[in-house]
Scaffold this active site. Structure first.
Site, PDB file in Angstrom:
ATOM      1  N   ASP A   1       2.922 -13.490 -17.090  1.00  0.00           N
ATOM      2  CA  ASP A   1       2.439 -12.511 -16.107  1.00  0.00           C
ATOM      3  C   ASP A   1       1.618 -13.245 -15.058  1.00  0.00           C
ATOM      4  OD1 ASP A   1       2.101 -10.106 -14.864  1.00  0.00           O
ATOM      5  OD2 ASP A   1       1.036  -9.128 -16.513  1.00  0.00           O
ATOM      6  N   ASP A   2       1.395 -12.571 -13.919  1.00  0.00           N
ATOM      7  CA  ASP A   2       0.684 -13.252 -12.834  1.00  0.00           C
ATOM      8  C   ASP A   2      -0.810 -13.327 -13.067  1.00  0.00           C
ATOM      9  OD1 ASP A   2      -0.645 -10.860 -11.088  1.00  0.00           O
ATOM     10  OD2 ASP A   2       1.209 -10.232 -12.028  1.00  0.00           O
TER      11      ASP A   2
ATOM     12  N   CYS B   1      -6.141 -16.279   1.184  1.00  0.00           N
ATOM     13  CA  CYS B   1      -6.236 -15.630  -0.136  1.00  0.00           C
ATOM     14  C   CYS B   1      -5.095 -16.122  -1.029  1.00  0.00           C
ATOM     15  CB  CYS B   1      -6.155 -14.117   0.024  1.00  0.00           C
ATOM     16  SG  CYS B   1      -6.012 -13.265  -1.558  1.00  0.00           S
TER      17      CYS B   1
ATOM     18  N   CYS C   1     -13.756  -9.373  -5.623  1.00  0.00           N
ATOM     19  CA  CYS C   1     -13.292  -9.795  -4.296  1.00  0.00           C
ATOM     20  C   CYS C   1     -13.979  -8.929  -3.248  1.00  0.00           C
ATOM     21  CB  CYS C   1     -11.780  -9.636  -4.192  1.00  0.00           C
ATOM     22  SG  CYS C   1     -11.157  -9.947  -2.520  1.00  0.00           S
TER      23      CYS C   1
ATOM     24  N   SER D   1       6.062  -9.226 -10.584  1.00  0.00           N
ATOM     25  CA  SER D   1       5.291 -10.358 -10.063  1.00  0.00           C
ATOM     26  C   SER D   1       5.282 -11.557 -11.008  1.00  0.00           C
ATOM     27  CB  SER D   1       3.870  -9.920  -9.728  1.00  0.00           C
ATOM     28  OG  SER D   1       3.309  -9.286 -10.848  1.00  0.00           O
TER      29      SER D   1
ATOM     30  N   ASN E   1      -5.794  -4.772   8.079  1.00  0.00           N
ATOM     31  CA  ASN E   1      -5.639  -5.241   6.698  1.00  0.00           C
ATOM     32  C   ASN E   1      -6.800  -6.172   6.410  1.00  0.00           C
ATOM     33  OD1 ASN E   1      -3.380  -7.622   5.106  1.00  0.00           O
ATOM     34  ND2 ASN E   1      -4.808  -6.190   4.179  1.00  0.00           N
ATOM     35  N   GLY E   2      -7.623  -5.806   5.426  1.00  0.00           N
ATOM     36  CA  GLY E   2      -8.765  -6.656   5.085  1.00  0.00           C
ATOM     37  C   GLY E   2      -9.974  -5.822   4.744  1.00  0.00           C
TER      38      GLY E   2
ATOM     39  N   TYR F   1       0.343 -12.787  -6.341  1.00  0.00           N
ATOM     40  CA  TYR F   1       0.704 -11.417  -6.701  1.00  0.00           C
ATOM     41  C   TYR F   1       1.125 -10.520  -5.537  1.00  0.00           C
ATOM     42  CZ  TYR F   1       0.093  -6.533  -8.080  1.00  0.00           C
ATOM     43  OH  TYR F   1       0.288  -5.204  -8.272  1.00  0.00           O
TER      44      TYR F   1
ATOM     45  N   GLY G   1       0.824  -1.205   0.000  1.00  0.00           N
ATOM     46  CA  GLY G   1       0.000   0.000   0.000  1.00  0.00           C
ATOM     47  C   GLY G   1       0.848   1.241   0.000  1.00  0.00           C
TER      48      GLY G   1
ATOM     49  N   CYS H   1      -9.023 -19.482  -0.456  1.00  0.00           N
ATOM     50  CA  CYS H   1     -10.122 -18.794  -1.120  1.00  0.00           C
ATOM     51  C   CYS H   1      -9.825 -18.755  -2.617  1.00  0.00           C
ATOM     52  CB  CYS H   1     -10.247 -17.369  -0.588  1.00  0.00           C
ATOM     53  SG  CYS H   1     -11.465 -16.395  -1.495  1.00  0.00           S
TER      54      CYS H   1
ATOM     55  N   CYS I   1     -12.491 -15.330  -6.565  1.00  0.00           N
ATOM     56  CA  CYS I   1     -12.406 -14.466  -7.751  1.00  0.00           C
ATOM     57  C   CYS I   1     -12.302 -15.286  -9.037  1.00  0.00           C
ATOM     58  CB  CYS I   1     -11.273 -13.461  -7.626  1.00  0.00           C
ATOM     59  SG  CYS I   1      -9.718 -14.139  -7.100  1.00  0.00           S
TER      60      CYS I   1
HETATM   61  S1  SF4 Z   1     -11.578 -13.442  -3.915  1.00  0.00           S
HETATM   62 FE1  SF4 Z   1      -9.507 -13.712  -4.801  1.00  0.00          FE
HETATM   63  S2  SF4 Z   1      -8.386 -11.870  -4.177  1.00  0.00           S
HETATM   64 FE2  SF4 Z   1     -10.199 -12.003  -2.847  1.00  0.00          FE
HETATM   65  S3  SF4 Z   1      -9.556 -13.142  -0.997  1.00  0.00           S
HETATM   66 FE3  SF4 Z   1     -10.361 -14.648  -2.442  1.00  0.00          FE
HETATM   67  S4  SF4 Z   1      -8.539 -15.353  -3.613  1.00  0.00           S
HETATM   68 FE4  SF4 Z   1      -8.001 -13.422  -2.592  1.00  0.00          FE
END
Ligand code: SF4
Length: 477
Positions: A356-357, A247, A393, A294, A110-111, A253, A34, A444, A447
């Protein structure tokens, strides 16, 4: 890449005469998380001091200024921010300071709290006044609520009211409390310096920056206290009662290559992704080049597995500030040109694999591809080390809207055509999960798959929120 934004970085240290200076260096190491604002809060055991400002860490704590000296105390926490909720203004910078019936407290978060709006409405209806537009401020209001203050463990009680992702540092006069949501979505770890001071940080790269040894991660649903008795632990949910949802984008990334998060080094993980990509999407080519930074580790992995030589076909300028980034299309393209420049001698007349990522909107990727074409690349084979991003997300990463995501309503062939590349290969979700150290269901993947472990649609109704809180509270008893 630049069209998905970092989230935030946290650093805290207890019991070091140079705590504030070390927090400064810790935040420096977390700057990639950030660049909008930075801040440090410190305590001498009785009184808290806070300084926050807009911009990067060196900009806020300017060389030659005496800000760090004035803050100098043996207990400190710090924060670097990219706004995922709340606009970019100094009132939203952190650590967030409050004074309430139990004393003083500074909060670094953070979150993203998905029930923050609902909670805020509730508090405002009873006359509470908010001074920022961040979801973090609601935590302060929850802490100060008289019925919560009266609980045996007010902080644990408050954390049970929060839904979404949170890694948090609380600075009280005499201690730091480090907490992580029940799903462990964002990283948070604990370390110890040679002098015996305990440290909490978003990533291990910040521990390295201050010479601290990694001890362990804060467990999902755990609160670790850094205080006079060293570190002590308690849980606000029953340990192991909720499957983690780390995540995966942190690994792909956000996190720095020299960090270890979720039990694995980031660089090594990305190399594995590159090797998997080479298996899933082989191609005849002359050189593998990354989009720095990345994409670099994955490109090394692709090169290792495919036997195609690796080279740096593009250089990145580290001197372009985030403030330069403009949402307008033209400025975004210009930004890509200034930030990333191809090396003609590496790509001219060659069949190039570009790694690329991820691809988010597609416009920045298109700009990079065009730069390789202009530099004389004969063929371009795009390889992406994560699956197509199709869903937003809600847990703290600022992706664009679903409509703006290039993969939402396009086929792979349409994306290939848009990018103007010879071939396009995305990592499969199976390949991604086969590369992880922990079992696949500990991450997770919302996305990519649209399956939200913390149900977003359900969570916004008041009934569901109360039901959820009740369930979480019962599980914690
Ligand atoms: S939706 Fe994607 S970017 Fe968001 S927490 Fe889940 S894995 Fe991470």
């Amino acid at each position: 890449m630049s069209d998905k934004k970092e989230n935030c970085g946290l650093f805290g240290i207890f019991g070091d005469p140079a705590a504030v200076q070390k927090t400064y260096f810790g935040l420096f190491a977390l700057q990639h998380r950030g660049q909008e604002s930075a801040g440090i809060a410190s305590s001498n055991g009785e009184i808290l001091q806070v300084y926050t400002g807009m911009g990067t860490v060196p900009r806020v704590f300017r060389a030659g200024s005496d800000i760090l000296d004035k803050l100098s105390n043996p207990i400190a926490i710090g924060h670097v921010r990219y706004s995922t909720t709340g606009s970019s203004k100094v009132a939203n910078s952190q650590p967030f300071f409050v004074e309430y019936s139990r004393g003083q407290c500074a909060i670094a978060h953070n979150g993203n709290l998905i029930n923050a709006g609902l909670l805020r409405d509730e508090y405002e209806a009873y006359g509470s006044i908010f001074k920022s537009t961040t979801d973090t401020e609601i935590i302060a209001h929850l802490l100060a609520k008289p019925t919560h203050v009266a609980k045996p463990d007010p902080l644990g009680h408050v954390l049970n009211h929060l839904q979404g992702s949170f890694s948090l540092l609380f600075l009280f006069q005499d201690r730091i409390e480090a907490a992580r949501d029940a799903y462990g979505i964002r990283p948070l770890c604990i370390g110890k310096t040679e002098t015996g001071a305990y440290v909490a940080a978003s990533e291990t790269c910040a521990l390295d920056a201050v010479g601290a040894q990694f001890i362990r991660e804060v467990e999902p649903g755990e609160i670790v206290t850094l205080g006079k008795r060293g570190i002590t632990s308690r849980f606000f949910v029953t340990p192991g009662s909720i499957k983690p949802a780390h995540c995966l984008f942190e690994h792909i990334y956000f996190a720095k290559q020299n960090s270890t998060i979720f039990g694995e080094n980031v660089h090594e993980f990305r190399k594995k992704l590159g090797r998997q990509l080479a298996i899933e999407h082989p191609v005849k080519a002359d050189v593998v080049v990354p989009i720095p930074d990345s994409g670099t580790s994955s490109a090394i992995g692709y090169s290792e597995k495919s036997g195609i030589p690796f080279d740096m076909g593009m250089v990145r300028s580290h001197y372009v500030g985030r403030t330069f980034i403009s949402p307008e299309q033209k400025m975004r393209e210009l930004d890509v040109k200034i930030k990333l420049a191809p090396i003609k001698e590496v790509v001219k007349g060659k069949r190039v694999v570009v790694v690329d990522d991820s691809i988010v909107r597609g416009t920045t990727t298109k700009g990079k591809i065009k730069a390789f074409r202009d530099a004389g690349a004969k063929e371009i084979h795009m390889r992406v080390s994560c699956p197509p991003i199709r869903f937003p997300c809600f847990y703290g990463i600022d992706f664009p809207t679903k409509e703006e995501l290039i993969a939402t309503n396009r086929t792979i062939e349409q994306i290939r055509d848009f990018l103007n590349v010879e071939t396009l290969g995305y990592m499969s979700i199976e390949g991604l999960l086969a590369s992880t150290t922990l079992p696949g269901d500990h991450y997770c993947c919302a996305c990519w798959e649209g399956k939200y472990r913390i149900p977003v649609d359900v969570a916004v109704t008041k009934f569901a929120m109360e039901h959820y809180q009740l369930r979480m509270f019962e599980e914690s008893q």
